[in-house]
Design an enzyme around this catalytic site. Sequence first.
Site, short mmCIF file in Angstrom:
data_model
loop_
_atom_site.label_atom_id
_atom_site.label_comp_id
_atom_site.label_asym_id
_atom_site.label_seq_id
_atom_site.Cartn_x
_atom_site.Cartn_y
_atom_site.Cartn_z
N GLY A 87 0.83 -1.21 0.00
CA GLY A 87 0.00 0.00 0.00
C GLY A 87 0.86 1.26 0.00
N GLN A 88 0.18 2.41 0.00
CA GLN A 88 0.90 3.70 -0.06
C GLN A 88 1.93 3.84 1.07
N ASP A 89 1.46 3.73 2.31
CA ASP A 89 2.36 3.98 3.45
C ASP A 89 3.41 2.89 3.58
N ALA A 122 -1.51 -2.82 7.32
CA ALA A 122 -2.52 -3.46 6.45
C ALA A 122 -3.92 -3.23 7.01
N SER A 182 -8.83 -0.07 3.96
CA SER A 182 -8.60 1.31 4.41
C SER A 182 -9.54 2.33 3.78
N THR A 204 -6.14 6.39 13.21
CA THR A 204 -6.59 7.37 12.21
C THR A 204 -7.42 8.51 12.79
N GLU A 259 -10.06 9.42 11.54
CA GLU A 259 -11.47 9.02 11.41
C GLU A 259 -12.07 8.64 12.75
N TYR A 271 -15.58 1.56 9.02
CA TYR A 271 -14.11 1.62 9.03
C TYR A 271 -13.62 2.21 10.36
N LYS A 307 -11.42 0.63 13.41
CA LYS A 307 -10.16 1.25 13.85
C LYS A 307 -10.20 1.60 15.35
N ARG A 359 -0.97 7.32 -3.78
CA ARG A 359 -2.29 7.12 -3.18
C ARG A 359 -3.16 6.29 -4.13
P1 NAP Z 1 -3.63 1.34 1.44
O1 NAP Z 1 -2.82 2.00 0.36
O2 NAP Z 1 -5.07 1.05 1.18
O3 NAP Z 1 -2.87 -0.03 1.80
C1 NAP Z 1 -3.51 -1.03 2.54
C2 NAP Z 1 -2.62 -2.26 2.61
O4 NAP Z 1 -3.29 -3.28 3.35
C3 NAP Z 1 -2.29 -2.88 1.22
O5 NAP Z 1 -0.96 -3.32 1.23
C4 NAP Z 1 -3.24 -4.06 1.16
O6 NAP Z 1 -2.80 -5.11 0.33
C5 NAP Z 1 -3.19 -4.51 2.63
N1 NAP Z 1 -4.30 -5.40 2.98
C6 NAP Z 1 -5.63 -5.17 2.85
N2 NAP Z 1 -6.33 -6.23 3.27
C7 NAP Z 1 -5.42 -7.17 3.68
C8 NAP Z 1 -5.53 -8.47 4.21
N3 NAP Z 1 -6.72 -9.06 4.41
N4 NAP Z 1 -4.40 -9.13 4.52
C9 NAP Z 1 -3.19 -8.57 4.32
N5 NAP Z 1 -3.02 -7.33 3.81
C10 NAP Z 1 -4.13 -6.64 3.49
O7 NAP Z 1 -3.57 2.18 2.78
P2 NAP Z 1 -2.55 3.35 3.24
O8 NAP Z 1 -3.10 4.66 2.80
O9 NAP Z 1 -1.16 2.96 2.91
O10 NAP Z 1 -2.75 3.30 4.82
C11 NAP Z 1 -1.97 2.44 5.65
C12 NAP Z 1 -2.67 2.23 6.98
O11 NAP Z 1 -2.87 3.49 7.63
C13 NAP Z 1 -4.07 1.61 6.88
O12 NAP Z 1 -4.25 0.82 8.03
C14 NAP Z 1 -5.00 2.81 6.93
O13 NAP Z 1 -6.27 2.42 7.41
C15 NAP Z 1 -4.25 3.70 7.89
N6 NAP Z 1 -4.42 5.15 7.75
C16 NAP Z 1 -4.26 5.73 6.53
C17 NAP Z 1 -4.34 7.11 6.43
C18 NAP Z 1 -4.13 7.81 5.13
O14 NAP Z 1 -4.52 9.00 5.02
N7 NAP Z 1 -3.48 7.19 4.15
C19 NAP Z 1 -4.58 7.88 7.59
C20 NAP Z 1 -4.71 7.23 8.81
C21 NAP Z 1 -4.62 5.86 8.89
P3 NAP Z 1 -3.18 -5.17 -1.25
O15 NAP Z 1 -2.14 -4.32 -1.93
O16 NAP Z 1 -3.07 -6.61 -1.54
O17 NAP Z 1 -4.55 -4.60 -1.40
O1 F7E Z 2 -12.48 11.07 1.36
C1 F7E Z 2 -15.20 13.26 0.20
C2 F7E Z 2 -15.53 12.08 1.12
O2 F7E Z 2 -11.94 8.76 0.60
C3 F7E Z 2 -12.23 12.36 1.84
C4 F7E Z 2 -8.42 7.00 4.32
O3 F7E Z 2 -7.04 6.97 4.04
O4 F7E Z 2 -8.20 9.12 5.37
C5 F7E Z 2 -8.87 8.45 4.34
O5 F7E Z 2 -10.28 8.47 4.54
C6 F7E Z 2 -13.51 13.19 1.78
C7 F7E Z 2 -14.74 12.47 2.35
O6 F7E Z 2 -10.63 9.82 2.50
C8 F7E Z 2 -15.55 11.99 -3.18
O7 F7E Z 2 -16.94 12.00 1.32
C9 F7E Z 2 -16.19 13.74 -2.06
O8 F7E Z 2 -15.49 13.37 3.12
O9 F7E Z 2 -10.25 10.59 0.23
P1 F7E Z 2 -11.30 10.00 1.08
P2 F7E Z 2 -11.22 9.62 3.97
O10 F7E Z 2 -12.60 9.10 3.96
O11 F7E Z 2 -10.99 10.90 4.71
C10 F7E Z 2 -8.43 8.61 6.70
C11 F7E Z 2 -7.58 9.42 7.66
C12 F7E Z 2 -8.22 7.15 6.79
O12 F7E Z 2 -7.86 6.64 7.84
C13 F7E Z 2 -8.69 6.32 5.65
O13 F7E Z 2 -8.02 5.07 5.65
O14 F7E Z 2 -13.81 13.45 0.41
N1 F7E Z 2 -15.46 12.97 -1.22
N2 F7E Z 2 -16.27 13.15 -3.26
C14 F7E Z 2 -15.04 11.89 -1.89
N3 F7E Z 2 -14.27 10.84 -1.49
C15 F7E Z 2 -13.98 9.89 -2.40
N4 F7E Z 2 -13.18 8.86 -2.03
N5 F7E Z 2 -14.47 9.94 -3.68
C16 F7E Z 2 -15.28 10.96 -4.12
O15 F7E Z 2 -15.70 10.99 -5.26
#
Ligand code: NAP
Ligand code: F7E
Length: 349
Positions: free
Chosen positions: A11-13, A81, A84, A125, A127, A150, A154, A185
């Site tokens: 994944g991204q992170d 993982a 997400s 998160t 969230e 979600y 979490k 992303r």
């Molecule tokens: P991401 O790009 O969606 O990556 C998610 C990872 O989890 C991928 O490597 C995915 O594998 C793996 N995964 C999903 N289901 C799995 C399973 N059943 N078994 C093993 N691996 C599995 O997410 P990210 O943005 O990098 O975020 C990393 C973590 O931080 C997540 O826990 C997310 O909820 C949390 N987080 C993200 C943000 C953000 O803004 N990015 C903010 C706060 C917290 P595949 O490649 O096979 O799908």
């Molecule tokens: O939505 C609005 C949507 O899906 C942001 C994950 O990494 O960050 C992420 O969660 C906002 C929301 O991220 C569309 O309704 C409008 O209000 O990019 P998002 P998220 O829901 O904030 C947190 C910190 C995590 O932990 C999560 O894993 O944007 N929005 N129009 C839309 N969102 C999406 N996806 N698509 C649209 O068309």
Amino acid sequence: MKKALITGITGQDGAYLAKFLLEKGYKIYGIYRRLSTPNFWRLQYLDIFEKINLIPADLIDSASLIEAIKISEPEEVYHLAAQSFVGASFEQAIGTGEITGLGVTRVLEAIRQINPKIRFYQASTSELYGNGKTQGSFNEKDLFQPASPYAAAKLYGYWITRIYREGYGIFACNGILFNHESPLRGLEFVTRKISNSVAKISLGIEKELRLGNLEAKRDWGYAPEYVESMWLMLQQKEPDDYVIATNETHNVKEFCEKAFNIVGLDYKKYIKIDKRFLRPFDVNYLKGDYSNAEEKLGWEPKTKFNRLVEVMVKEDLNRWKRWQNGERFPWDAPNYPGESKILTRALRV
Ligand code: NAP
Ligand code: F7E
């Protein structure tokens, strides 16, 4: 040489963290799940695919997680993982609970049984805060009021991490990270959906961008900087929980305006509101106070909103220009590229 195991390395992170830790001299192990089409494009993109060790495992399969920890013998586990995507969690609430919630306990239990000295990072998160405020900033002491399946999963992950810390003395930390974005992303998240679409519209490949709630406000930071905070948390004397954010907030409309401006277009002419992208329940306002992390970890964000939008739009523009010139995306190619060290259970029998 220190060893780290990263769940979610594809994944991204996970990809950015693997790169960061390799540069620190770590030996890196990551788990990946079997998919019909391999998903290693981020690791290739950062040019680290051949430098890491991959172990097949899944968060719903405890035995595979135990095996991954036995094979890698890590000092640190970064548990990234998850299912997400908040939107998908409304459609797959039970699966999200299994993976994003219970998955944390499966990893912690494996650590407790095999080697409780392993340090553990949980990807918590913003969230968790839900709709608790309409102004000001959230810090570590604020109430959690999850607003999606979600976030509920979490919340469980957050607390089980604290319970294993307090109950079993495991060095376990929650990073309460606000949204962080990058050219790596996933395309379904709103920032990358916008940057990708802006690039395609400006090159005449696409005509419009369909979005849901434009008023939602988020605190958007830059992912490569956020992964450093995960490492810093595990280097402290005592385990703790930290908010990581920029302490700025912008709505989706502002992101669109800025992104279209970069290519000289007016966003109002291209955005269509589409009900399919509205959520049953949305988080309207998020802004994070990272002063505790600044004081204790010496961490602060460097890339703020305007620069972030620019980096993302320019990178997608570059990709689509290359595509128009006949190049095909290495980042989309279904392949097992190069010479990664893919480890299997067979190594242990
Ligand atoms: P991401 O790009 O969606 O990556 C998610 C990872 O989890 C991928 O490597 C995915 O594998 C793996 N995964 C999903 N289901 C799995 C399973 N059943 N078994 C093993 N691996 C599995 O997410 P990210 O943005 O990098 O975020 C990393 C973590 O931080 C997540 O826990 C997310 O909820 C949390 N987080 C993200 C943000 C953000 O803004 N990015 C903010 C706060 C917290 P595949 O490649 O096979 O799908
Ligand atoms: O939505 C609005 C949507 O899906 C942001 C994950 O990494 O960050 C992420 O969660 C906002 C929301 O991220 C569309 O309704 C409008 O209000 O990019 P998002 P998220 O829901 O904030 C947190 C910190 C995590 O932990 C999560 O894993 O944007 N929005 N129009 C839309 N969102 C999406 N996806 N698509 C649209 O068309």
